[in-house]
Every structure is written in structure tokens, then in C-alpha cells.
Design a protein around this motif. Structure first.
Motif, PDB file in Angstrom:
ATOM      1  N   SER A  46       4.536  -5.101  -1.485  1.00 62.28           N
ATOM      2  CA  SER A  46       3.899  -6.345  -1.902  1.00 62.28           C
ATOM      3  C   SER A  46       3.222  -7.078  -0.750  1.00 62.28           C
ATOM      4  O   SER A  46       2.359  -7.923  -0.960  1.00 62.28           O
ATOM      5  CB  SER A  46       4.938  -7.284  -2.536  1.00 62.28           C
ATOM      6  OG  SER A  46       5.828  -7.779  -1.544  1.00 62.28           O
ATOM      7  N   ARG A 200       5.867  -7.315 -10.677  1.00 61.89           N
ATOM      8  CA  ARG A 200       4.554  -7.977 -10.685  1.00 61.89           C
ATOM      9  C   ARG A 200       3.945  -8.070  -9.285  1.00 61.89           C
ATOM     10  O   ARG A 200       2.718  -7.975  -9.123  1.00 61.89           O
ATOM     11  CB  ARG A 200       4.692  -9.383 -11.280  1.00 61.89           C
ATOM     12  CG  ARG A 200       3.360 -10.088 -11.501  1.00 61.89           C
ATOM     13  CD  ARG A 200       3.561 -11.494 -12.040  1.00 61.89           C
ATOM     14  NE  ARG A 200       4.134 -11.506 -13.373  1.00 61.89           N
ATOM     15  CZ  ARG A 200       3.430 -11.458 -14.500  1.00 61.89           C
ATOM     16  NH1 ARG A 200       2.114 -11.366 -14.445  1.00 61.89           N
ATOM     17  NH2 ARG A 200       4.036 -11.504 -15.668  1.00 61.89           N
ATOM     18  N   TYR A 203       2.374  -4.728  -8.266  1.00 61.00           N
ATOM     19  CA  TYR A 203       1.186  -4.566  -9.112  1.00 61.00           C
ATOM     20  C   TYR A 203       0.033  -5.400  -8.553  1.00 61.00           C
ATOM     21  O   TYR A 203      -1.104  -4.922  -8.446  1.00 61.00           O
ATOM     22  CB  TYR A 203       1.479  -4.973 -10.554  1.00 61.00           C
ATOM     23  CG  TYR A 203       0.203  -5.138 -11.357  1.00 61.00           C
ATOM     24  CD1 TYR A 203      -0.473  -4.027 -11.842  1.00 61.00           C
ATOM     25  CD2 TYR A 203      -0.356  -6.404 -11.572  1.00 61.00           C
ATOM     26  CE1 TYR A 203      -1.677  -4.159 -12.530  1.00 61.00           C
ATOM     27  CE2 TYR A 203      -1.547  -6.545 -12.258  1.00 61.00           C
ATOM     28  CZ  TYR A 203      -2.207  -5.427 -12.737  1.00 61.00           C
ATOM     29  OH  TYR A 203      -3.396  -5.564 -13.397  1.00 61.00           O
ATOM     30  N   GLY A 204       0.326  -6.655  -8.193  1.00 61.83           N
ATOM     31  CA  GLY A 204      -0.721  -7.526  -7.674  1.00 61.83           C
ATOM     32  C   GLY A 204      -1.341  -6.990  -6.397  1.00 61.83           C
ATOM     33  O   GLY A 204      -2.558  -7.086  -6.191  1.00 61.83           O
ATOM     34  N   LYS A 207      -3.518  -3.849  -7.543  1.00 62.86           N
ATOM     35  CA  LYS A 207      -4.398  -3.980  -8.706  1.00 62.86           C
ATOM     36  C   LYS A 207      -5.826  -3.545  -8.410  1.00 62.86           C
ATOM     37  O   LYS A 207      -6.435  -2.777  -9.171  1.00 62.86           O
ATOM     38  CB  LYS A 207      -4.384  -5.431  -9.192  1.00 62.86           C
ATOM     39  CG  LYS A 207      -5.296  -5.689 -10.376  1.00 62.86           C
ATOM     40  CD  LYS A 207      -5.253  -7.155 -10.794  1.00 62.86           C
ATOM     41  CE  LYS A 207      -6.205  -7.417 -11.945  1.00 62.86           C
ATOM     42  NZ  LYS A 207      -6.184  -8.856 -12.348  1.00 62.86           N
ATOM     43  N   GLN A 268      -2.532 -15.915  -6.163  1.00 56.84           N
ATOM     44  CA  GLN A 268      -1.493 -15.803  -7.192  1.00 56.84           C
ATOM     45  C   GLN A 268      -0.110 -15.768  -6.554  1.00 56.84           C
ATOM     46  O   GLN A 268       0.147 -14.984  -5.636  1.00 56.84           O
ATOM     47  CB  GLN A 268      -1.689 -14.533  -8.023  1.00 56.84           C
ATOM     48  CG  GLN A 268      -0.633 -14.350  -9.112  1.00 56.84           C
ATOM     49  CD  GLN A 268      -0.829 -13.073  -9.908  1.00 56.84           C
ATOM     50  OE1 GLN A 268      -1.655 -12.242  -9.561  1.00 56.84           O
ATOM     51  NE2 GLN A 268      -0.074 -12.919 -10.968  1.00 56.84           N
ATOM     52  N   LEU A 270       3.477 -14.587  -6.194  1.00 52.42           N
ATOM     53  CA  LEU A 270       4.110 -13.347  -6.617  1.00 52.42           C
ATOM     54  C   LEU A 270       5.632 -13.418  -6.624  1.00 52.42           C
ATOM     55  O   LEU A 270       6.287 -12.642  -7.316  1.00 52.42           O
ATOM     56  CB  LEU A 270       3.665 -12.195  -5.708  1.00 52.42           C
ATOM     57  CG  LEU A 270       2.160 -11.894  -5.702  1.00 52.42           C
ATOM     58  CD1 LEU A 270       1.869 -10.715  -4.800  1.00 52.42           C
ATOM     59  CD2 LEU A 270       1.656 -11.631  -7.112  1.00 52.42           C
TER      60      LEU A 270
END
Length: 285
Positions: A46, A200, A203-204, A207, A268, A270
Motif C-alpha cells: 500500500s 482496499r 487495490y488503491g 488501481k 483517498q 486508505l
């Protein structure tokens, strides 16, 4: 010597180590201020640790050596005394680890959630769903592919629980157990136009390069809490317990928690801080 041997063995075994965070890893391996942290690949992928740890190191003078693996392996390293502290997300396994006397001082750190990601074509017609079990049943009946972590990580265990609760799984070659970290699995899902379960945050981070879309989110059962645990010094006399406590105190302090909340790649958020009674950093012991 034990720490230098461990790191050499892990490099030889091609286990992922966040070397970009660890300048001078070989020369510093025996230093008293080195803290060995095992954590999940999703936490590392991440980008959160690359954001957090330099602030901790600048404040304390300590150096953190990160070993990013699946939660099962992270627990095994801690159980064997090969690390000083771990940051993972598999609460039942964490609780058992502490109950069995291998870890102490577990604290909540943060949370995010799991999502189901898949190709833009969405062959199982899942987009907009909020029921993960219904989504898994549709994947199994649609003929679509699903890529599993297959690495005994927290994500892998959660996914297996969903399939068990759904009462069905994709047949044969449509279910691929990769034995890889979260970032690699997302890349694989993109290449094969398949679905996968992901946290998430990772994924972020992936992406843009994968083009995968979130197709299912918001199910309460997809809540994903993270905890930090010190290895029990009564089990392993040579671990750096002082360093482990220093890192635990910082990441659950007001400063650490604010930095977690401020980690917003692409604007965003996270991860969401969850430490109880976060307070200023405790002086080094």
C-alpha cells in the motif's frame, strides 16, 4: 549473529524485504537500535510503511527492518523469535498467538476493508453489489476466473471463510491459488481478467496499473482491522523488546495515528486509525 543469519536466509529464499526502507541493512543488522518488523504484503504494498517509518526513525533514531510476508509467515517469524514485533490483520490468529504466550501487548492500530475487484467487463455481473457471499456464488456459477492469495495471509483466510460460508467454489482451473502477495495477485487478476479479494489500500495503490475496478464493497463482514504485537521477551531473550515497545508506543500515539489518517495517496484515505486512547510517545525505556 542470529539476525544477520536470518536476513541472509530470507534473501536467499527470495522473501520480499522492503530494502528501500532499510539503508545499510547488512552492516546495521546487529545494531542495538534495529527493530525487526514482520508485516503483511498488503501493508507494505500500500505504501503506508514507506510513509510512516521515516518519521518514526527520525524521531527515535531507531531503524526498522521490514519483512513483508503473509500473516501466517509473519506469525511464524515472530513465534521463532526472528523478529521483534509484527503488524498484521488476522484477529483470531493474533489472539491465539497472544494466548499461547508468544506475543504481548497487542494493540489496535487501524482498519480498512476488503473489496472484490475485477475486470471492467465484469463477466459475473457483480458491479454495485454489497453482499460478498452472493458475489462469490455468482463468480462460481458464471464461469469467471478467481485468483486467490493462497499464502495463509489474513486476506487468504478471509477469502476461504467466504467460500465456505457461500457453500460453493469455482470449479477446476477457474480457481487459481497463486501463493503470492496482494500486489502480485492484483497484477495477475488484471492479466487473466479475473476477480480477486483485496484490501482496499493495496487495490488503491495498484488501481492505475491494473485497471481493475471495485465491483463489491460495503459488506459489514469485510471489515479489516490491523493490530501490532510485541514478541514475548520471556520466550526469546535476545529480541529487541525495547525497540518493539518504542514502535508500538509511537504507532498508537497521537502522532502515529494522525500520520496514518493523513496517508492519502491520490487524495483517498486508505487506513483509519483505531488505537484506543492514543497518547504522546512514551519515552524510550
Amino acid at each position: 549473529m542470529k539476525r544477520r543469519t536470518l536476513l541472509s536466509l530470507m534473501i536467499a529464499a527470495s522473501l520480499p524485504i522492503a530494502s528501500s526502507l532499510l539503508p545499510g541493512i547488512a552492516g546495521a543488522a546487529d545494531a542495538a537500535d534495529v527493530i525487526r518488523l514482520s508485516t503483511t504484503t498488503s501493508t507494505e504494498n500500500s505504501g503506508l510503511l514507506g510513509y510512516l517509518l521515516p518519521a518514526f526513525e527520525a524521531k527515535t533514531g531507531a531503524k526498522v527492518h521490514v519483512i513483508s510476508v503473509g500473516t501466517g509467515k509473519a506469525l511464524e517469524l515472530a513465534k521463532n523469535g526472528d523478529v521483534d514485533v509484527m503488524l498484521v490483520h488476522a484477529r483470531p490468529m493474533e489472539d491465539k498467538f497472544v494466548a499461547d504466550g508468544y506475543g504481548i501487548d497487542r494493540r489496535d492500530v487501524m482498519y480498512n476493508d476488503f473489496v472484490v475487484a475485477g475486470p471492467v467487463s465484469d463477466p459475473a455481473k457483480l458491479r454495485g453489489g454489497r453482499d460478498v457471499l452472493a458475489a462469490f456464488r455468482k463468480i462460481a456459477s458464471s464461469g469467471a476466473k478467481f485468483i486467490a492469495r493462497g499464502d495463509n495471509s489474513g486476506t487468504d483466510l478471509m477469502e476461504k471463510n467466504y467460500w465456505k460460508a457461500a457453500g460453493v467454489m469455482p470449479a477446476g482451473a477457474r480457481y487459481i491459488s497463486a501463493g503470492l502477495g496482494m500486489g502480485e495477485v492484483l497484477n495477475m487478476a488484471a492479466e487473466l481478467q479475473a476477480y480477486t479479494l483485496t484490501d482496499r489500500a493495496t487495490y488503491g495503490a495498484y488501481k492505475a496499473r491494473t485497471g481493475l475496478q471495485i465491483v463489491v464493497e460495503g459488506d459489514k463482514s469485510m471489515f479489516n482491522p490491523y493490530g501490532i504485537i510485541a514478541v514475548n521477551p520471556a520466550r526469546h531473550k535476545d529480541i529487541n523488546h525495547k525497540g518493539a515497545r518504542l514502535l508500538i508506543d509511537w504507532i498508537t500515539s497521537s502522532e502515529g495515528q494522525q500520520r496514518i489518517a493523513a496517508f492519502r495517496p491520490g487524495g483517498q484515505q486508505l487506513f483509519f486509525p483505531s488505537a484506543a486512547g492514543a497518547s504522546p510517545l512514551t519515552p524510550a525505556r
